[in-house]
Design an enzyme around this catalytic site. Structure first.
Site, short mmCIF file in Angstrom:
data_model
loop_
_atom_site.label_atom_id
_atom_site.label_comp_id
_atom_site.label_asym_id
_atom_site.label_seq_id
_atom_site.Cartn_x
_atom_site.Cartn_y
_atom_site.Cartn_z
N ASP A 151 0.84 -1.20 0.00
CA ASP A 151 0.00 0.00 0.00
C ASP A 151 0.87 1.24 0.00
O ASP A 151 1.94 1.26 0.62
CB ASP A 151 -0.92 0.01 1.23
CG ASP A 151 -0.16 0.14 2.54
OD1 ASP A 151 -0.19 1.23 3.15
OD2 ASP A 151 0.49 -0.85 2.96
N SER A 152 0.45 2.26 -0.74
CA SER A 152 1.12 3.56 -0.79
C SER A 152 2.58 3.36 -1.24
O SER A 152 2.83 2.87 -2.33
CB SER A 152 1.01 4.25 0.57
OG SER A 152 1.37 5.60 0.49
#
Length: 320
Positions: A151-152
């Site tokens: 994520d991210s």
């Protein structure tokens, strides 16, 4: 605008931070401790799994990780998870609830990697650790399908590692190309422009342009090797920011992308989806309305988390 559950969550998180400095502004060691403290009340969320700590050695250093094993565990898949946090904060512990949900949905063991963090170890140190983790998982689980998720900043690392491993394979060097990528609200360029940046860049819903720029500076600008070259070196800029015009996005594993509607990085997911499709890759993309960057950590109160995890697992499981 945030949906009702997201708005209530944002108010709850804001109340918990009263009297504390912004973790986007304090020194990174303090920010790491602060993020962990903020996440602790949410880490029991999701299905119960056996969680243990271990490490392995690569390139002369020890790389730590959590091993997450759900009750139902199939031997033919391994999930390698790369946490978010702007390459500078976060850990396997801060993202444990997300990894437990994914491991449970995929019915497989998960390795959640504590890769090297900037600014102490800027690009490409963390990327090198992620590549090493994928290769180590393949060695320890011969014949298993390797699914890489993040994520991210972790999504950025997952895609960069896949591109590097693809290029190693193309050069005739033994390497492990992942079988699928699951990329959640990732960062794929160092650009600070676009409609989602303009709409949410002030930080009223969390990640701001200023905070994001600070992460970018810490991760990349302190690195002396910022060139793009044709050598396929791990330090090649194309592995850092994959929407670089010089980057080759062909020949990558099937990829599932998720964008959060209320996120400065939203546009980057859609641009990456278009670029992957244009390069001939199998891919799927979804945008989650009414939620902000980082929403996957709050499955206890956001029903959207379960929906996203299920969609991601279905995508990975249908791959041959």
């Amino acid at each position: 605008m945030p949906n009702a559950d997201m708005a209530a969550l944002l108010a709850r998180l804001a109340q918990a931070r009263v009297g504390q400095p912004s973790r986007y502004e304090v020194p990174f060691p303090q920010a790491r401790a602060q993020l962990l403290a903020e996440r602790e009340p949410w880490l029991n969320d999701g299905p119960a799994c056996d969680v243990s700590l271990r490490s392995f050695s690569a390139a002369g250093r020890s790389i730590g990780m959590q091993v997450v094993r759900p009750g139902q565990c199939e031997a033919n898949r391994v999930l390698v998870y790369l946490h978010g946090g702007g390459w500078c904060v976060g850990s396997s512990r801060t993202h444990e609830a997300i990894v437990r949900r994914l491991a449970h949905a995929l019915k497989c063991v998960a390795w959640s990697i504590d890769y090297a963090l900037a600014p102490e170890q800027p690009f490409p140190a963390g990327l090198g650790d992620c590549v090493a983790a994928i290769e180590q998982a393949a060695r320890e689980h011969p014949g298993a399908r390797i699914i890489v998720a993040g994520d991210s900043a972790g999504a950025n690392l997952a895609l960069g590692a896949a591109m590097y491993l693809r290029d190693r394979c193309a050069a005739g060097i033994e390497a492990t190309l992942p079988d699928a990528l699951l990329l959640f609200y990732g960062v794929y360029t160092d650009s600070l422009s676009g409609s989602s940046m303009a709409a949410y860049g002030d930080g009223r819903y969390g990640l701001s342009i200023a905070a994001h720029q600070r992460y970018l500076n810490a991760y990349f600008d302190q690195c002396l090797d910022q060139k793009t070259d044709a050598g396929g070196a791990l330090s090649d800029r194309r592995y850092a920011f994959q929407l670089n015009p010089a980057a080759d996005l062909s020949g990558l594993p099937p990829t599932f992308l998720v964008a959060a509607e209320i996120d400065i990085l939203r546009d980057q997911t859609w641009e990456m989806a278009s670029s992957l499709r244009a390069a001939g890759n199998e891919m799927d993309v979804m945008e989650v309305p009414g939620v902000t960057h980082g929403f996957l950590a709050y499955g206890a109160v956001l029903t959207e988390v379960g929906t996203v995890i299920a969609r991601a697992a279905q995508f990975a499981q249908r791959q041959p």
